[in-house]
Design a protein around this motif. Structure first.
Motif, mmCIF file in Angstrom:
data_model
loop_
_atom_site.group_PDB
_atom_site.id
_atom_site.type_symbol
_atom_site.label_atom_id
_atom_site.label_comp_id
_atom_site.label_asym_id
_atom_site.label_seq_id
_atom_site.Cartn_x
_atom_site.Cartn_y
_atom_site.Cartn_z
ATOM 1 N N GLN A 69 0.848 -1.190 0.000
ATOM 2 C CA GLN A 69 0.000 0.000 0.000
ATOM 3 C C GLN A 69 0.881 1.236 0.000
ATOM 4 N N THR A 73 -1.969 9.331 0.017
ATOM 5 C CA THR A 73 -3.376 9.269 -0.369
ATOM 6 C C THR A 73 -3.556 10.182 -1.574
ATOM 7 N N LYS A 112 -5.941 5.365 -1.069
ATOM 8 C CA LYS A 112 -4.585 4.825 -1.145
ATOM 9 C C LYS A 112 -4.457 3.974 -2.405
#
Length: 181
Positions: A69, A73, A112
């Motif tokens: 990840q 963002t 994300k």
């Protein structure tokens, strides 16, 4: 604002060519060895993956498949899109480590991003992944006008809109796709 990336630092998030650099967040997922998988069945992410803390510099062996990840963002308005790819300076593809990204971040996306990484072949080089390391870059595209239906609109059924963590179904569905090939 039309394009927001948080956190953003011009020194570590931009290449000289103007691409945006994304970094690994604290959390990642490593594929479990589960034997035979029936692609007709729906699996939970916990059946297929271990959650891994990248704050401890994780070692990934040849043949490992991981989902990383991004720390950042992304918020795109309906006239911006991005193409996600390898980092420009990455030697990883030359040593058998490949990123298997969806590639396109749709106008209107907010959340994300995830990078799916696979060590190919028995002879590929082991890798260490740590929180904060660059894992992908992106090109930004601006359209002359807003798209008619942007990502996240209810009529589209967008699955990963406003995601704050790697989507649970993303891992399971990606695994099923990989097995069908």
């Amino acid at each position: 604002e039309n394009l927001v990336i948080e956190p953003f630092d011009g020194n570590s998030n931009l290449t000289p060519e103007g691409r945006i650099v994304f970094h690994a967040a604290q959390t990642s997922y490593r594929q479990k060895f589960v034997g035979l998988i029936d692609t007709r069945r729906q699996y939970s992410v916990h059946e297929l993956y271990y959650e891994v803390d990248l704050g401890e510099n994780q070692y990934f062996a040849p043949q490992d498949f991981i989902i990383v990840q991004t720390l950042e963002t992304v918020n795109l308005k309906s006239n911006f899109a991005m193409r996600l790819m390898h980092r420009d300076d990455s030697i990883l593809p030359r040593v058998g480590i490949n990123d298997l990204n969806a590639g396109w971040v749709d106008p209107g996306f907010s959340g994300k991003l995830t990078v799916q990484r696979k060590s190919l072949g028995e002879g590929s080089i082991p890798q260490v992944i740590y929180a904060g390391m660059p894992v992908a870059s992106a090109q930004v595209f601006m359209f002359k006008e807003d798209v008619k239906r942007s990502y996240g609109e209810e009529s589209l059924g967008s699955k990963y809109s406003r995601s704050s963590r790697a989507p649970k179904s993303d891992a399971a569905e990606f695994e099923q796709l990989e097995l069908k090939i």
